[in-house]
Design a protein around this motif. Structure first.
Motif, short mmCIF file in Angstrom:
data_model
loop_
_atom_site.label_atom_id
_atom_site.label_comp_id
_atom_site.label_asym_id
_atom_site.label_seq_id
_atom_site.Cartn_x
_atom_site.Cartn_y
_atom_site.Cartn_z
N LEU A 1 0.81 -1.20 0.00
CA LEU A 1 0.00 0.00 0.00
C LEU A 1 0.85 1.26 0.00
CD1 LEU A 1 -2.77 -1.01 2.57
CD2 LEU A 1 -2.66 -1.42 0.10
N MET A 2 0.42 2.24 -0.79
CA MET A 2 1.07 3.54 -0.85
C MET A 2 0.02 4.60 -0.51
SD MET A 2 4.24 2.96 -1.69
CE MET A 2 4.83 4.55 -2.25
N ALA A 3 0.39 5.57 0.29
CA ALA A 3 -0.55 6.59 0.75
C ALA A 3 -1.19 7.33 -0.42
CB ALA A 3 0.16 7.58 1.67
N GLY A 4 -2.51 7.48 -0.35
CA GLY A 4 -3.23 8.23 -1.34
C GLY A 4 -3.46 7.53 -2.66
N MET A 5 -3.07 6.27 -2.77
CA MET A 5 -3.22 5.52 -4.01
C MET A 5 -4.06 4.27 -3.76
SD MET A 5 0.65 5.78 -5.56
CE MET A 5 0.17 4.90 -7.06
N GLU A 6 -4.91 3.95 -4.71
CA GLU A 6 -5.74 2.75 -4.55
C GLU A 6 -4.97 1.52 -4.96
OE1 GLU A 6 -9.52 1.01 -6.83
OE2 GLU A 6 -9.98 2.81 -5.65
#
Length: 315
Positions: free
Chosen positions: A221-226
């Motif tokens: 998971l990466m912040a702000g990305m789905e």
């Protein structure tokens, strides 16, 4: 005299125009077929959460603008839930403190842009409103479905709360008015008096256990990305395939951010087909901030609701 090589012949121009029109038609058709939406347990520590054997009934009503039988099609709540108001809607409550160590009722109202109580709510995952309680150290998670009185007052019957600062979240979608069809998540804090001891957040891990079940989480998971997130449930090293529907899907996944308690609901995409879900469950995951998030996964087997907690780090 030969034709200027820089100028295409009429036949060529006609073919190029036809190809461009065909390409535009295919693009518009693809766009038209896309989806418009892309998208309680009282444990007082970070260990395995106890299980509930039954679900309390909730008053139902309002108009369902989203098909709860189709996972992932519910509206994604906007914002991180750390405000009590958004777009004229406000979460109000006279309860700023609740007693420690015993059951307590938290009463609240959602008011609209006209400052009047909202009483028409759309159904989201089989309920008109979802209510969550979490302590500032991300312990004591509770997920409830309170009852609403005719005047718009909701009552959440909470299990015993440990001393400390708690945040109360309400997620809902108005069934009418200016916010019709928009998913909201609002919150307020309450104080539970007494000597509060902070429980350190467990280190990030891809697995956790609860009631003999092992829950494994996969997804970078990466912040702000789905990103897609997959949860696998096993028991005794064997795949679990007897998950029962819970809130219209096979698992409910909620996340809270370490430090500020920001809220995120991860929407399921696995299709429900009877009482034999699992072992793999898929979710749309979009966590807005970097850092550690505490995830609470709720699933049901043989009529018992299990709540597993795991810490994930988001880069």
């Amino acid at each position: 005299m030969s034709a200027d090589p820089r100028s295409p012949r009429p036949a060529v121009r006609r073919h190029a125009l036809a190809a461009a029109v065909a390409g535009l038609a295919l693009t518009l058709a693809a766009c038209g077929g896309s989806s418009g939406h892309d998208s309680s347990m009282p444990g007082m520590d970070h260990g395995a959460m106890p299980s509930a054997t039954s679900m309390s009934p909730t008053a139902r009503g309002g108009s369902a603008h989203h098909d709860a039988s189709m996972p992932g099609m519910e509206p994604m709540a906007g914002g991180d839930g750390l405000s009590d108001s958004q777009d004229g809607y406000r979460l109000t409550s006279a309860d700023s403190a609740l007693p420690a160590g015993r059951k307590a009722a938290y009463r609240f109202t959602v008011t609209g842009p006209d400052a009047k109580p909202v009483t028409d709510f759309a159904v989201d995952q089989t309920e008109r409103l979802h209510f969550y309680a979490i302590r500032s150290d991300l312990t004591g998670f509770q997920h409830l479905h309170p009852a609403m009185a005719t005047d718009g007052t909701w009552t959440a019957d909470l299990a015993a709360l440990a001393p400390g600062s708690w945040r109360m979240f309400a997620t809902f979608t108005p069934g009418s008015g200016t916010g019709k069809g928009t998913a909201f998540v609002l919150s307020r804090t309450v104080t539970v008096p007494g000597q509060a001891s902070r429980t350190p957040l467990p280190a990030a891990s891809s697995t956790t256990t609860v009631d003999g079940y092992t829950v494994s989480v996969k997804g970078a998971l990466m912040a702000g990305m789905e990103h897609p997130l997959t949860v696998t449930i096993t028991k005794g090293a064997r795949p679990v395939t007897d998950l029962q529907p819970y809130l219209g899907t096979y698992a409910h996944l909620t996340a809270f951010h370490e430090g500020d308690e920001a809220f995120a609901h991860l929407h399921p995409t696995t299709t429900v087909d009877g009482d034999h879900g699992g072992p793999d469950l898929s979710f749309h995951a979009e966590l807005p901030k970097k850092g550690n998030w505490r995830l609470f996964l709720q699933f049901r087997t043989a009529g018992t609701l299990h709540t597993a907690a795991v810490t994930l780090n988001v880069g």
